[in-house]
Enzyme design. Structure first.
Site, PDB file in Angstrom:
ATOM      1  N   GLY A   1      13.910 -16.388  10.265  1.00  0.00           N
ATOM      2  CA  GLY A   1      13.624 -17.718   9.739  1.00  0.00           C
ATOM      3  C   GLY A   1      12.278 -18.187  10.250  1.00  0.00           C
ATOM      4  CB  CYS A   2      11.032 -21.568  11.000  1.00  0.00           C
ATOM      5  SG  CYS A   2       9.577 -22.376  11.690  1.00  0.00           S
ATOM      6  CG  PHE A   3       6.512 -18.267  12.986  1.00  0.00           C
ATOM      7  CD1 PHE A   3       6.252 -19.619  12.993  1.00  0.00           C
ATOM      8  CD2 PHE A   3       5.647 -17.449  12.276  1.00  0.00           C
ATOM      9  CE1 PHE A   3       5.164 -20.160  12.325  1.00  0.00           C
ATOM     10  CE2 PHE A   3       4.555 -17.967  11.603  1.00  0.00           C
ATOM     11  CZ  PHE A   3       4.314 -19.336  11.629  1.00  0.00           C
TER      12      PHE A   3
END
Length: 174
Positions: A9-11
């Site tokens: 997902g979002c880093f």
């Protein structure tokens, strides 16, 4: 020293937890797995580059085993959803693991098998050879540490940190 390139997902989410993990020496947010030679955040978010948001997690195996790094990865995101994590939707948010050696590929495949029992649905995590790792813009590095009050951090990242503290407290720095 070992480095794993992981997308969950979002880093910012993985970065926030691994930054607090014992034995982790660096976490670099970046992009990989696509065809654009010069990706940036906006092109990756467009969904047209094929890249995933990832982190390169470097760690000392004599402090934290590779298996713990990987088990944390599977605990910190939902590896059963294709191309999304919560409200973040698109191929750039896919669950992914990028290997450089056959040994890493085997470790990744074993981690998937080991963690499958924790999930009701099949794990869909992509396991691919690491092509080129592109470092993300400075703005994205250490995002949570710089912006803990930001809404996304409060609503999305804080629960992941709480989960890490609950299940992996022995591996986290105070």
């Amino acid at each position: 020293m070992k480095t794993f390139v992981l997308g969950g997902g979002c880093f910012w989410c993985l970065d926030a937890v691994y930054q607090k993990t014992k034995g982790v020496t660096s976490v670099i947010s970046g992009y990989t797995g696509g065809h654009d030679r010069h990706p940036d955040y906006y092109s990756v978010c467009s969904g047209t580059t094929g890249h995933a948001e990832v982190v390169a997690v470097s760690f000392e195996e004599d402090v934290i085993p590779a298996e713990v790094i990987l088990d944390m990865f599977f605990a910190l995101h939902d590896p059963t959803t294709l191309n999304r994590q919560g409200y973040d939707v698109g191929t750039q948010y896919r669950s992914s693991m990028f290997y450089e050696t056959t040994e890493e590929k085997i470790l990744f495949e074993e981690a998937i098998e080991r963690n499958q029992a924790l999930w009701a649905h099949p794990i869909v995590t992509e396991v691919s050879r690491l092509p080129v790792f592109h470092v993300a813009e400075d703005f994205h590095q250490d995002y949570y540490a710089k912006h803990p009050e930001q809404g996304y951090c409060q609503v999305i990242i804080n629960p992941k940190l709480a989960k890490a503290r609950k299940y992996y407290s022995a591996w986290l720095n105070a």
